[in-house]
Every structure is written in structure tokens, then in C-alpha cells.
Design a protein around this motif. Structure first.
Motif, PDB file in Angstrom:
ATOM      1  N   GLU A  71      34.120  30.160  45.827  1.00  0.00           N
ATOM      2  CA  GLU A  71      34.394  31.138  46.876  1.00  0.00           C
ATOM      3  C   GLU A  71      35.087  32.370  46.303  1.00  0.00           C
ATOM      4  O   GLU A  71      34.802  33.501  46.719  1.00  0.00           O
ATOM      5  N   LEU A  72      35.987  32.149  45.358  1.00  0.00           N
ATOM      6  CA  LEU A  72      36.687  33.276  44.734  1.00  0.00           C
ATOM      7  C   LEU A  72      35.726  34.124  43.910  1.00  0.00           C
ATOM      8  O   LEU A  72      35.710  35.353  44.014  1.00  0.00           O
ATOM      9  N   THR A  73      34.925  33.469  43.088  1.00  0.00           N
ATOM     10  CA  THR A  73      34.037  34.228  42.210  1.00  0.00           C
ATOM     11  C   THR A  73      32.849  34.808  42.962  1.00  0.00           C
ATOM     12  O   THR A  73      32.194  35.733  42.469  1.00  0.00           O
ATOM     13  N   GLY A  74      32.578  34.288  44.150  1.00  0.00           N
ATOM     14  CA  GLY A  74      31.472  34.813  44.941  1.00  0.00           C
ATOM     15  C   GLY A  74      31.832  36.048  45.750  1.00  0.00           C
ATOM     16  O   GLY A  74      30.945  36.707  46.311  1.00  0.00           O
ATOM     17  N   LEU A  75      33.120  36.382  45.819  1.00  0.00           N
ATOM     18  CA  LEU A  75      33.540  37.531  46.619  1.00  0.00           C
ATOM     19  C   LEU A  75      33.060  38.847  46.015  1.00  0.00           C
ATOM     20  O   LEU A  75      33.100  39.052  44.808  1.00  0.00           O
TER      21      LEU A  75
END
Length: 351
Positions: free
Chosen positions: A197-201
Motif C-alpha cells: 500500500e505504501l509503495t503503491g501510492l
């Protein structure tokens, strides 16, 4: 999906090639990227297992006896099996290919995931499941009980507020420090975000329309494990966490594209997306700089730490779940139960 075509089920005869392609594209669009990658890894493992065990490619639908053999081969510890044991030789072949770590009995969760992935490909093509046969279902239930083990936490320790503060204290003024500070604070304060979720932002997922007036940043999660795309959650980031995120955006001059990016050794912000594995390295490095033991916590500690801290501070469980985006209250309740039993006055009766 990028799985080998020879491993994939054949097209449904009830559909034209054009309709089948549309269906395949729909399945891919509706499935999170991390889940697709897990499907591919599991399908590769299953195909390699059958090739090593029987010298054959996967069948679609697969035969019940093959599914049963797969269960039996993965329901026991093979370290003490005879050297000529077929299951052992198959496992050794998979180890040599880098698809299996050891001869030990796989964790029930690993076996369940591989079977679930196998079944998914059957369901995509509207094929009967070999695991629905009574004998196979019974064997699967018994294998799960035989291999049952106490659950192990994804992070050895939760990263509660005091631990997070120790990590943040190691962040100074470099580009890398600004990124790590923003990533850790967003990952923790927005509800305990997963690595993907963090890297997909993306920068476009962050709204700062209220920041100047109220110090609030709004985060839209486009890539989440538990939320359908039509129910994209919107999360709020306040105070120091919002300030750290805005500072990172400004110093890195990010107007569009990936929000969290690699930083070169010369402290230059790159344009590509940060990988999920890089998040683990960031947490590991900050733990070391903070003087905490190696392996003290993993990135999941941000998630478990947020929920543990919510319980410690007396936040209602429903409020914590709105941010963490857990679907099951039972999963979150265990964090609250751990805090409740530690604070229970009955534990101090002996003084």
C-alpha cells in the motif's frame, strides 16, 4: 498474468476466443497486483512439483489423485524420510530449483495458499475442483490438523509509539531521511499500512487541499489487499505525520508519479517507484540506527504497532478498524485482548 501458457488451463469451449480474452482481462483487472504475483508463484510451484513428481504438465481440470498426492507430499516432514522416498526426491528437486526452502513440512497457511491459487485458475475457467472430492477434502482437513502449529506474529515486536519515536529520531535532514520519516509516519499514523500500500501510492493519491487551513492531508488507497476497487478508502493524515509527508513532497519536488522513491547514494531522488522489499530495508536500517536488536521488528510492526497503541490509548476498536481497513474484527480483537490481559488487575493479585 505472466505464467507460462503451458501451465494455464485451456480456454473454455463455451466461449469464443474474443470473449475468453475479455474474461481473462477482467479477472486480471479485478485482482490486486500482489495477488496476481502470488498466483503466478504458486502456479509455478505446483507445475514444477507435478513435473518433478510425475514428469507431466498440469491438467485442466486436474485429476483428484494428483491433488491427493500433492496434499500427502506436503503433509509430512521429509527430513527423516528415506533417501529414495518419492516425495523427498521431489522436494529436493524443488529445493534445487529455488522453489522450496527445506524438507520440513510446509506451514498449513503456505499449503492453503498454494491450493487456493490452484483452485482460482480452475474457477477462472469454470472447471471442477479436484479438491472438492470427499476423499481429498478429508485428507486436506487432516493434513491441516496434523501440521497445525502456534501462529507466529508477522513482526516479532509491534512498533508502538515509543518505538516509532526512536526510529524517527534517527532521521535527520538528507533526502533519504526525509523520505524515511514520511514513509514511517504515514505508514503508522494512517492506520498501519502494508508495504504494498505504501509503495503503491502516487502523488495524485494525496490531497493537500485542507493542509494550509487545518494541517490535514487526505490519502486515497488505490491498491489494497482487502478493499474492492469500487470502495477505494480515503484516509486522513494529521499533525506531524502530515507535515512530514508534505516536507518530503516539497524537498523531493514530486508533482506527479510515485510518492515514495529510491534515493541514490549521492542523495538524489530517483523517478521510479520504491519496491516493497525496500520498505523492509528501511525499517531494518532505522532499527539498527536506533540501537534496537536485529530482527526486532518487520514492516508489519507498523500495522501491529498502530493497533496495539490504539488499544493502549483506549481508542474504540471500530475507530481503529476504519483506519487499518481490517475486514475481520476477530483479527483486530487479538491486539486489544493482549493489552486487556496485561492491564487486568487480576494479574496483580499476588503483588
Amino acid at each position: 498474468m505472466t505464467a507460462s501458457p503451458s501451465n494455464l488451463p485451456s480456454r473454455s469451449p463455451a466461449l469464443s476466443q474474443e470473449d475468453q480474452e475479455v474474461l481473462d482481462a477482467l479477472n486480471i483487472r479485478a485482482t490486486p497486483a500482489n495477488t496476481l504475483r502470488a498466483y503466478e508463484r504458486d502456479l509455478l510451484y505446483v507445475a514444477a512439483w507435478k513435473a518433478a513428481r510425475f514428469g507431466k504438465a498440469l491438467d485442466w481440470p486436474e485429476r483428484e489423485e494428483i491433488a491427493l498426492t500433492f496434499l500427502l507430499d506436503h503433509a509430512r516432514d521429509l527430513k527423516d524420510a528415506p533417501l529414495d522416498d518419492t516425495a523427498r526426491r521431489t522436494a529436493e528437486a524443488l529445493i534445487a530449483q529455488g522453489l522450496r526452502k527445506s524438507l520440513a513440512c510446509p506451514a498449513p497457511s503456505t499449503l492453503d495458499r498454494r491450493i487456493a491459487s490452484w483452485l482460482t485458475f480452475h474457477q477462472m475457467k469454470n472447471l471442477a475442483s479436484p479438491f472438492d472430492a470427499p476423499q481429498v477434502k478429508q485428507a486436506r482437513a487432516r493434513a491441516r490438523r496434523a501440521a497445525a502449529r502456534p501462529p507466529t506474529p508477522k513482526s516479532q515486536h509491534p512498533i508502538t509509539r515509543d518505538v516509532l519515536e526512536q526510529l524517527l529520531a534517527t532521521c535527520q535532514d538528507s533526502q533519504r531521511d526525509c523520505r524515511d520519516r514520511a514513509l514511517l509516519m504515514l505508514g503508522w499514523a494512517s492506520g498501519g499500512r502494508r508495504r504494498s500500500e505504501l509503495t503503491g501510492l502516487m502523488r495524485e493519491d494525496v490531497s493537500l487541499k485542507d493542509f494550509d487551513k487545518s494541517g490535514v492531508a487526505w490519502i486515497t488507497l488505490q491498491d489494497t489487499k482487502t478493499t474492492p476497487k469500487e470502495e477505494t478508502p480515503r484516509l486522513v493524515l494529521k499533525g506531524r505525520a502530515a507535515q512530514a509527508l508534505v516536507h518530503w513532497i516539497e524537498v523531493a519536488e514530486i508533482d506527479e508519479g510515485p510518492l515514495f522513491r529510491p534515493v541514490s547514494k549521492s542523495d538524489r531522488v530517483l523517478t521510479r517507484r520504491l519496491s516493497p522489499d525496500a520498505v523492509a530495508q528501511i525499517v531494518k536500517r532505522r532499527l539498527k540506527l536506533a540501537g534496537l536488536p536485529e530482527g526486532f521488528a518487520s514492516p508489519h510492526g507498523l500495522r501491529s504497532g498502530f493497533l496495539t497503541q490504539a488499544a493502549l490509548d483506549g481508542a474504540p476498536i471500530q475507530a481503529a478498524m476504519r483506519l487499518s481497513r481490517h475486514r475481520s474484527m476477530a483479527q483486530v480483537q487479538k491486539y486489544y485482548d493482549d493489552v486487556d490481559i496485561a492491564e487486568n488487575p487480576a494479574t496483580d493479585l499476588l503483588g
